[in-house]
Design a protein around this motif. Structure first.
Motif, PDB file in Angstrom:
ATOM      1  N   LEU A  14     -17.918 -37.072  38.834  1.00  0.00           N
ATOM      2  CA  LEU A  14     -19.036 -37.917  39.260  1.00  0.00           C
ATOM      3  C   LEU A  14     -18.582 -39.375  39.388  1.00  0.00           C
ATOM      4  CD1 LEU A  14     -22.019 -37.745  40.015  1.00  0.00           C
ATOM      5  CD2 LEU A  14     -22.600 -38.167  37.625  1.00  0.00           C
ATOM      6  N   GLN A  15     -17.799 -39.831  38.422  1.00  0.00           N
ATOM      7  CA  GLN A  15     -17.294 -41.212  38.482  1.00  0.00           C
ATOM      8  C   GLN A  15     -16.443 -41.420  39.730  1.00  0.00           C
ATOM      9  OE1 GLN A  15     -18.337 -43.756  36.895  1.00  0.00           O
ATOM     10  NE2 GLN A  15     -19.635 -42.364  35.727  1.00  0.00           N
ATOM     11  N   ARG A  16     -15.586 -40.453  40.015  1.00  0.00           N
ATOM     12  CA  ARG A  16     -14.713 -40.558  41.187  1.00  0.00           C
ATOM     13  C   ARG A  16     -15.547 -40.588  42.461  1.00  0.00           C
ATOM     14  NH1 ARG A  16     -12.198 -41.845  44.533  1.00  0.00           N
ATOM     15  NH2 ARG A  16     -10.295 -41.107  45.506  1.00  0.00           N
ATOM     16  N   ALA A  17     -16.583 -39.725  42.512  1.00  0.00           N
ATOM     17  CA  ALA A  17     -17.426 -39.674  43.717  1.00  0.00           C
ATOM     18  C   ALA A  17     -18.235 -40.969  43.870  1.00  0.00           C
ATOM     19  CB  ALA A  17     -18.360 -38.466  43.652  1.00  0.00           C
ATOM     20  N   LYS A  18     -18.539 -41.633  42.737  1.00  0.00           N
ATOM     21  CA  LYS A  18     -19.332 -42.867  42.789  1.00  0.00           C
ATOM     22  C   LYS A  18     -18.476 -44.099  43.033  1.00  0.00           C
ATOM     23  CE  LYS A  18     -22.234 -43.438  39.332  1.00  0.00           C
ATOM     24  NZ  LYS A  18     -22.787 -43.240  37.964  1.00  0.00           N
ATOM     25  N   THR A  19     -17.147 -43.934  42.935  1.00  0.00           N
ATOM     26  CA  THR A  19     -16.250 -45.080  43.088  1.00  0.00           C
ATOM     27  C   THR A  19     -16.527 -45.818  44.389  1.00  0.00           C
ATOM     28  OG1 THR A  19     -14.523 -43.942  41.893  1.00  0.00           O
ATOM     29  CG2 THR A  19     -13.810 -45.764  43.286  1.00  0.00           C
ATOM     30  N   GLU A  20     -16.600 -47.157  44.291  1.00  0.00           N
ATOM     31  CA  GLU A  20     -16.785 -47.978  45.482  1.00  0.00           C
ATOM     32  C   GLU A  20     -15.548 -48.837  45.662  1.00  0.00           C
ATOM     33  OE1 GLU A  20     -19.446 -47.837  47.528  1.00  0.00           O
ATOM     34  OE2 GLU A  20     -20.278 -46.278  46.221  1.00  0.00           O
ATOM     35  N   ASN A  21     -14.744 -48.547  46.656  1.00  0.00           N
ATOM     36  CA  ASN A  21     -13.684 -49.481  47.037  1.00  0.00           C
ATOM     37  C   ASN A  21     -13.491 -49.383  48.541  1.00  0.00           C
ATOM     38  OD1 ASN A  21     -11.856 -47.362  47.604  1.00  0.00           O
ATOM     39  ND2 ASN A  21     -11.262 -47.237  45.453  1.00  0.00           N
ATOM     40  N   LEU A  22     -12.522 -50.089  49.056  1.00  0.00           N
ATOM     41  CA  LEU A  22     -12.397 -50.182  50.518  1.00  0.00           C
ATOM     42  C   LEU A  22     -12.138 -48.839  51.188  1.00  0.00           C
ATOM     43  CD1 LEU A  22     -10.415 -53.506  51.018  1.00  0.00           C
ATOM     44  CD2 LEU A  22     -12.742 -52.998  51.775  1.00  0.00           C
ATOM     45  N   ILE A  23     -11.528 -47.909  50.461  1.00  0.00           N
ATOM     46  CA  ILE A  23     -11.192 -46.634  51.122  1.00  0.00           C
ATOM     47  C   ILE A  23     -12.030 -45.466  50.621  1.00  0.00           C
ATOM     48  CG2 ILE A  23      -8.829 -47.291  51.752  1.00  0.00           C
ATOM     49  CD1 ILE A  23      -7.863 -45.573  49.356  1.00  0.00           C
ATOM     50  N   SER A  24     -13.011 -45.710  49.741  1.00  0.00           N
ATOM     51  CA  SER A  24     -13.812 -44.586  49.239  1.00  0.00           C
ATOM     52  C   SER A  24     -14.964 -44.285  50.206  1.00  0.00           C
ATOM     53  CB  SER A  24     -14.369 -44.923  47.858  1.00  0.00           C
ATOM     54  OG  SER A  24     -15.190 -46.064  47.948  1.00  0.00           O
ATOM     55  N   PRO A  25     -15.367 -43.002  50.305  1.00  0.00           N
ATOM     56  CA  PRO A  25     -16.511 -42.686  51.166  1.00  0.00           C
ATOM     57  C   PRO A  25     -17.786 -43.338  50.618  1.00  0.00           C
ATOM     58  CG  PRO A  25     -15.347 -40.673  50.481  1.00  0.00           C
ATOM     59  CD  PRO A  25     -14.802 -41.813  49.665  1.00  0.00           C
ATOM     60  N   ARG A  26     -18.624 -43.851  51.520  1.00  0.00           N
ATOM     61  CA  ARG A  26     -19.849 -44.540  51.121  1.00  0.00           C
ATOM     62  C   ARG A  26     -21.105 -43.749  51.477  1.00  0.00           C
ATOM     63  NH1 ARG A  26     -19.153 -50.126  50.368  1.00  0.00           N
ATOM     64  NH2 ARG A  26     -16.932 -50.488  50.281  1.00  0.00           N
ATOM     65  N   PHE A  27     -22.217 -44.160  50.867  1.00  0.00           N
ATOM     66  CA  PHE A  27     -23.542 -43.664  51.237  1.00  0.00           C
ATOM     67  C   PHE A  27     -24.235 -44.788  52.014  1.00  0.00           C
ATOM     68  CE2 PHE A  27     -24.707 -40.156  47.926  1.00  0.00           C
ATOM     69  CZ  PHE A  27     -23.533 -39.498  48.215  1.00  0.00           C
ATOM     70  N   TYR A  28     -25.073 -44.401  52.981  1.00  0.00           N
ATOM     71  CA  TYR A  28     -25.684 -45.410  53.862  1.00  0.00           C
ATOM     72  C   TYR A  28     -27.197 -45.313  53.915  1.00  0.00           C
ATOM     73  CZ  TYR A  28     -20.905 -45.825  55.482  1.00  0.00           C
ATOM     74  OH  TYR A  28     -19.547 -46.016  55.521  1.00  0.00           O
ATOM     75  N   THR A  29     -27.839 -46.479  54.142  1.00  0.00           N
ATOM     76  CA  THR A  29     -29.236 -46.501  54.574  1.00  0.00           C
ATOM     77  C   THR A  29     -29.248 -47.274  55.885  1.00  0.00           C
ATOM     78  OG1 THR A  29     -29.776 -48.611  53.528  1.00  0.00           O
ATOM     79  CG2 THR A  29     -30.083 -46.624  52.200  1.00  0.00           C
ATOM     80  N   THR A  30     -30.370 -47.155  56.613  1.00  0.00           N
ATOM     81  CA  THR A  30     -30.426 -47.834  57.904  1.00  0.00           C
ATOM     82  C   THR A  30     -31.849 -48.255  58.223  1.00  0.00           C
ATOM     83  OG1 THR A  30     -29.695 -47.710  60.212  1.00  0.00           O
ATOM     84  CG2 THR A  30     -30.671 -45.709  59.272  1.00  0.00           C
TER      85      THR A  30
END
Ligand SMILES: [Fe+2]
Ligand SMILES: [Fe+2]
Length: 355
Positions: A14-30
């Motif tokens: 879970l921590q790895r999936a939540k990681t935020e850095n320049l190359i990590s996959p992100r979640f979006y809103t619009t």
């Protein structure tokens, strides 16, 4: 040497999936109201033909597995490869689930029947993809709590046009990655160290079709592909290509285990993605130019020094990280300014997944 962190329990997943850095996959809103106002009626025939393909759902029976046969094929891997493969599964499930969450939010918040219908199909597909990867993580006792991820991961706001550029590219590059791996292992079945790769061919046809949908949305709204927006297209092309290149070079063993050098694999994936993206983007990156390739290598180098600084810690480590970040930013700007290739958009928009 591999640069990925070991993942040993579900909390670390879970921590790895939540990681935020320049190359990590992100979640979006619009901007959902703007999504609701989208008009695809100028391409009605193409749009309806595409929705009919989703309706036909040729993969409805694909994402199931014969549990015993599947597990029997899972090999014991060397510790380094195991670590990189888990990192691959976790970044992949995060990307798949990112699509699922975004498409589902759009589906719920728009009334526009064309967009609502499309988002319903996209959500269906991405949910299957994420759950299928989660089965493989569970085999290792490392399933992701997707609801916890949904409620705890940070969200990045993107205007609709940025969503179109970014998701179009990630769907098409996802196709190119999966089909390249599939074709390689088709030639070398002895290198298929995990059964999940057998699913990649039909899987990537879903991603291909998802990309087609965003291509039609953009071609139906041609202002998104002209004028100042071309500068944004250049930015997203580079951001998506560079992210993949750097991320793949943090786990070189994964590709070598499949008989693929990370450089060769990534440039093959760029070639396929670039060829496809001419259906919609009037520019493409010159990924064969030696200066461009040197720039990407410099980004990997900067990333490696950044991670080494983080591992070192203290004032010296932080200085090393700051220097690496500046170097990375400088090379990114140089890559952005590297001349692009220009194309006229084809009258025939749809492309077939023939790779
Ligand atoms: Fe997917
Ligand atoms: Fe997709």
């Amino acid at each position: 040497m591999t640069a990925v962190q070991a993942i040993e329990n579900p909390d670390q997943v879970l921590q790895r999936a939540k990681t935020e850095n320049l190359i990590s996959p992100r979640f979006y809103t619009t901007d959902y109201a703007a999504m609701d106002r989208l008009d695809v009626s100028s391409l009605r025939a193409e749009w309806d033909a595409m929705l009919a393909e989703y309706e036909g759902d040729n993969n409805h029976d694909h994402f199931t597995r014969d549990e015993d046969a599947f597990r029997a094929e899972v090999r014991t891997l060397s510790p380094e490869l195991h670590k990189e493969f888990l990192d691959f599964l976790v970044t992949s499930i995060t990307s798949e689930f990112s699509g699922c969450v975004l498409y589902n939010e759009i589906r719920k918040k728009v009334d526009n029947p064309d967009i609502k219908q499309l988002m319903t199909y996209l959500t269906r597909d991405e949910s299957r993809h994420a759950n299928f990867i989660n089965h493989s993580l569970r085999d290792y006792g490392l399933g992701v709590d997707l609801q916890a991820l949904k409620s705890s991961k940070a969200y990045t706001y993107f205007k609709p046009k940025y969503i179109f550029y970014a998701t179009y590219l990630s769907e098409k590059i996802g196709y190119a990655r999966y089909i390249t791996i599939y074709r390689q292992l088709e030639k070398h079945p002895e290198l298929r160290f995990h059964p999940i790769f057998r699913w990649f061919e039909r899987w990537c046809n879903d991603e291909f079709r998802h990309g087609e949908s965003f291509a039609l949305i953009m071609r139906a709204n041609p202002h998104l592909l002209q004028g100042g927006n071309v500068l944004w297209i250049r930015f997203f092309l580079l951001a998506v290509y560079a992210t993949m290149f750097v991320r793949d070079h943090t786990r070189p063993m994964l590709h070598r285990a499949m008989g693929l050098e990370p450089d060769d694999f990534d440039y093959r994936v760029f070639d396929i993605t670039t060829e496809i993206s001419k259906q919609v983007f009037p520019v493409s990156l010159d990924t064969d130019a030696p200066a461009f390739r040197r720039g990407l290598a410099a980004l990997v180098e900067a990333r490696t020094r950044f991670d080494a600084g983080a591992a070192r810690g203290g004032v010296v480590g932080r200085l090393q990280q700051a220097g690496a970040a500046l170097s990375g930013a400088w090379h990114f700007v140089k890559l952005y300014l590297h001349p692009v290739k220009k194309h006229a958009l084809p009258a025939q928009i749809r492309v077939a997944p023939v790779w």
